[in-house]
Design an enzyme around this catalytic site. Structure first.
Site, PDB file in Angstrom:
ATOM      1  N   CYS A   1       4.429   2.515   0.379  1.00  0.00           N
ATOM      2  CA  CYS A   1       3.195   1.766   0.633  1.00  0.00           C
ATOM      3  C   CYS A   1       3.474   0.510   1.463  1.00  0.00           C
ATOM      4  CB  CYS A   1       2.495   1.447  -0.692  1.00  0.00           C
ATOM      5  SG  CYS A   1       0.744   1.049  -0.482  1.00  0.00           S
TER       6      CYS A   1
ATOM      7  N   HIS B   1       1.776   7.225  -2.558  1.00  0.00           N
ATOM      8  CA  HIS B   1       2.478   6.902  -3.801  1.00  0.00           C
ATOM      9  C   HIS B   1       3.024   8.166  -4.466  1.00  0.00           C
ATOM     10  CE1 HIS B   1       1.597   2.576  -4.282  1.00  0.00           C
ATOM     11  NE2 HIS B   1       0.582   2.875  -3.477  1.00  0.00           N
TER      12      HIS B   1
ATOM     13  N   GLU C   1       4.952   8.336  -6.901  1.00  0.00           N
ATOM     14  CA  GLU C   1       4.973   8.130  -8.359  1.00  0.00           C
ATOM     15  C   GLU C   1       3.607   8.330  -8.984  1.00  0.00           C
ATOM     16  OE1 GLU C   1       3.083   4.441  -7.079  1.00  0.00           O
ATOM     17  OE2 GLU C   1       4.606   5.740  -6.223  1.00  0.00           O
TER      18      GLU C   1
END
Length: 365
Positions: A254, A338, A340
């Site tokens: 990001c 992202h 994650e």
């Protein structure tokens, strides 16, 4: 599901207005414990879940976060282990309907009582779809939630501030006991990124955004997500330039991707309304593999400004923006989305393993 729990009986509401700097005004209501005018950048997120993760994500610092999904709060608020930081970070949240009842085995709080405890302003009964359409057509904009209906004399451009400075840790901290040491540059890191990194057999040293570690012993560097304009992070960019000169594996997510671009001499620009959702399709360049990704960013890398020794790694299939970059020969890469998740799909969680394999392979170079 357990017993349905209600918090609405204790909540008294009053009229309020969301006022955009561009002139549009949206009516709604706020709890009676809110009285001050709240300023921030009005943005929207189209995700169907994850309101707690979003509200506690440091990347939403300074933003009035509009959820387009019409029902928010229906599964309550889980314990702190499911938050993305230690507290609410958004300037405020905006919803169409704050659920009167919630039910979930992990819920510990009702949304409204949690907002009050966290001092997180919330505006309800807003036509959130109309607001999202306005922001998508005209672009995100400074805005204010006014309890007295008065139009502010001046709005605040949060992107003129150094927001990373506000959310980064103040001193280094270490985790794990692995043989390989990863430096994590904390620009406002999400907890789930740390959880994913801690699953690797490594030692992690999490450092402030302006901490120069390049004279220390380490094996790789991770550059985190975070809020605001990446060009404000002058100190971090200077450190990343030193990192690249040392040729050790680097992975950015990001804001970390934007800072990577600026450190190699590329440029970034502000998107009209950003990417904030959990269903963004991204193509792995050079393949026919498409991954669904979770995203939250307002800035992007300018493709034409990339140096010749760097390439586009991922591309957004909706607007063709750059979603990842990689060095053509060295172990450096960064992605705009992202992997994650939290919330969202975990289609790209393999990127953490890719990073670790780069660290291991670095011994053989």
């Amino acid at each position: 599901m357990g017993i349905l729990v209600s918090d609405s009986a204790r909540t008294v509401i009053k009229p309020a207005k969301l006022i955009l700097e561009s002139g549009e005004i949206f009516s709604g209501s706020v709890p009676n414990w809110q009285s001050d005018t709240v300023f921030g950048e009005a943005v929207f997120n189209t995700g169907m879940v994850g309101y707690v993760e979003a509200a506690t994500d440091p990347s939403y610092t300074g933003q009035l976060l509009n959820f387009t999904y019409p029902l928010i709060g229906n599964y309550g608020v889980p314990g702190v282990d499911y938050w993305e930081s230690d507290r609410a970070r958004a300037a405020a949240i905006i919803v169409s309907e704050a659920a009167h009842f919630y039910a979930h085995h992990q819920a510990g709080h009702a949304l409204l009582s949690w907002c009050q405890a966290q001092k997180l302003p919330i505006m309800m009964d807003v036509d959130t779809r109309a607001l999202a359409k306005t922001l998508s057509h005209k672009g995100v904009t400074p805005a204010a939630i006014s309890c007295d209906g008065q139009i502010p004399k001046q709005f605040i451009d949060i992107n003129s501030e150094h927001l990373v400075q506000q959310v980064s840790i103040k001193a280094p901290v270490e985790y794990g006991t692995g043989n390989k040491k990863i430096i994590v540059i904390d620009c406002g890191i999400k907890n789930n990124i740390l959880r994913c990194l801690q699953r690797l057999p490594v030692t992690i040293k999490q450092v402030p955004f302006d901490y120069d570690f390049t004279g220390e012993d380490y094996d790789a560097v991770f550059i985190s997500n975070g809020p605001g304009d990446p060009q404000k992070c002058v100190e971090t960019i200077a450190i990343i330039k030193k990192v690249f000169a040392q040729d050790k594996p680097v992975f950015g997510i990001c804001l970390g991707a934007q800072l990577t671009a600026l450190a190699i001499g590329a440029k970034t620009y502000k998107l009209p309304f950003g990417h904030r959702a959990q269903n963004h399709p991204c193509l792995l360049e050079g393949t026919d593999q498409c991954f669904l990704t979770s995203q939250n960013h307002g800035y992007c890398i300018e493709e034409k400004s990339l140096p010749n020794d760097w390439r586009v790694m991922f591309r957004h299939l909706n607007d063709h923006t750059v979603q990842g970059v990689a060095h053509k020969t060295k172990p450096f890469f960064a992605v705009q989305f992202h992997p994650e998740a939290a919330p969202g799909p975990v289609d790209t969680a393999w990127l953490f393993d890719k990073f670790y394999q780069m660290i291991v392979a670095d011994d053989e170079r």
